[in-house]
Design a protein around this motif. Sequence first.
Motif, PDB file in Angstrom:
ATOM      1  N   ASP A  26       0.627   4.510  10.030  1.00 59.44           N
ATOM      2  CA  ASP A  26       0.920   5.678   9.188  1.00 59.44           C
ATOM      3  C   ASP A  26      -0.341   6.128   8.445  1.00 59.44           C
ATOM      4  O   ASP A  26      -0.279   6.595   7.323  1.00 59.44           O
ATOM      5  N   GLY A  27      -1.487   5.933   9.094  1.00 57.68           N
ATOM      6  CA  GLY A  27      -2.763   6.309   8.475  1.00 57.68           C
ATOM      7  C   GLY A  27      -3.107   5.406   7.304  1.00 57.68           C
ATOM      8  O   GLY A  27      -3.907   5.768   6.442  1.00 57.68           O
ATOM      9  N   GLU A  29      -1.157   4.505   4.879  1.00 59.09           N
ATOM     10  CA  GLU A  29      -0.512   4.892   3.606  1.00 59.09           C
ATOM     11  C   GLU A  29       0.197   3.716   2.932  1.00 59.09           C
ATOM     12  O   GLU A  29      -0.024   3.435   1.751  1.00 59.09           O
ATOM     13  N   THR A  30       1.078   3.017   3.684  1.00 57.93           N
ATOM     14  CA  THR A  30       1.837   1.894   3.114  1.00 57.93           C
ATOM     15  C   THR A  30       0.880   0.801   2.658  1.00 57.93           C
ATOM     16  O   THR A  30       1.000   0.260   1.547  1.00 57.93           O
ATOM     17  N   LYS A  32      -2.255   1.076   1.795  1.00 56.46           N
ATOM     18  CA  LYS A  32      -3.037   1.498   0.623  1.00 56.46           C
ATOM     19  C   LYS A  32      -2.201   1.430  -0.655  1.00 56.46           C
ATOM     20  O   LYS A  32      -2.702   1.027  -1.701  1.00 56.46           O
ATOM     21  N   ASP A  33      -0.913   1.806  -0.550  1.00 53.92           N
ATOM     22  CA  ASP A  33      -0.025   1.736  -1.724  1.00 53.92           C
ATOM     23  C   ASP A  33       0.086   0.301  -2.229  1.00 53.92           C
ATOM     24  O   ASP A  33      -0.040   0.033  -3.431  1.00 53.92           O
ATOM     25  N   ASP A 127     -11.281   3.019  -0.564  1.00 51.84           N
ATOM     26  CA  ASP A 127     -10.307   3.141   0.517  1.00 51.84           C
ATOM     27  C   ASP A 127     -10.491   1.977   1.497  1.00 51.84           C
ATOM     28  O   ASP A 127     -11.354   2.012   2.383  1.00 51.84           O
TER      29      ASP A 127
END
Length: 206
Positions: A26-27, A29-30, A32-33, A127
Amino acid sequence: MAFTGLFLITFLIVHAGVNACIFLNDGGETFKDIAHFMSHNWILRFLEIGLFATLILHMIQGLMLWSQNRKARPVAYHVTKANENSKWYSRSMGILGTLLLLFLIMHMAHFFVGTKIALYGGDKPHDLFEEMKTVFSVWYIVALYMVGLIALFWHLLHGFQSAFQTFGLNHKRYTPIIKAMGAGYTVIICLLFALMPLAFYFGWIR
Ligand code: HEM
């Protein structure tokens, strides 16, 4: 040594589990969160200090054990049927541990240092997903990670069951179960970790 080893074994489950979120494709996203939550939670920051302290203690304990063993037998055996009495990797825990230390120094340079600089002094958040993409785009870095993970595989294969043996759990019925659990844990953790650099390198994750 068994206590510190089991703590590190538990850490690897959490570490592999959190990182495995990259496979959601998902790029990042999960991932990184969760990484952002973990790096900003003060309880986890406190646990991080405990993790590094445990790692250092584990190494000191390993060195002490090695020196005790040498003192206990200053004169080497004339004949050793080493392979009949133990596995090669159980006799190579020091070398495997040293390889892991070298791996960790490289790993911290890749992922830990940048995160901390960004957290305590940088102007924009770090990142980690992009960092992984960059790090794992270089073939020889991916190869070095594979070498580190092979060392981790043999170190864990012995270390897991050895920890339980140290606690006195040596039983005809339970020891084979513990060994099987150790082998299962080792294969899953090392395979998950190995798939991460490979997935970035071969573009399975974007
Ligand atoms: C090969 C797959 C692996 C990947 C992609 C990976 C990735 C990462 C990333 C992105 C971080 C930074 C996390 C953060 O600071 O929030 C990190 C930290 C760390 N990694 Fe790994 N890792 C891998 C394997 C391992 C292995 C095999 C070990 C141990 C033998 C390990 C030990 C650590 C430690 C001790 C930290 C610092 C933890 C902390 O900041 O609390 N990693 N790793």
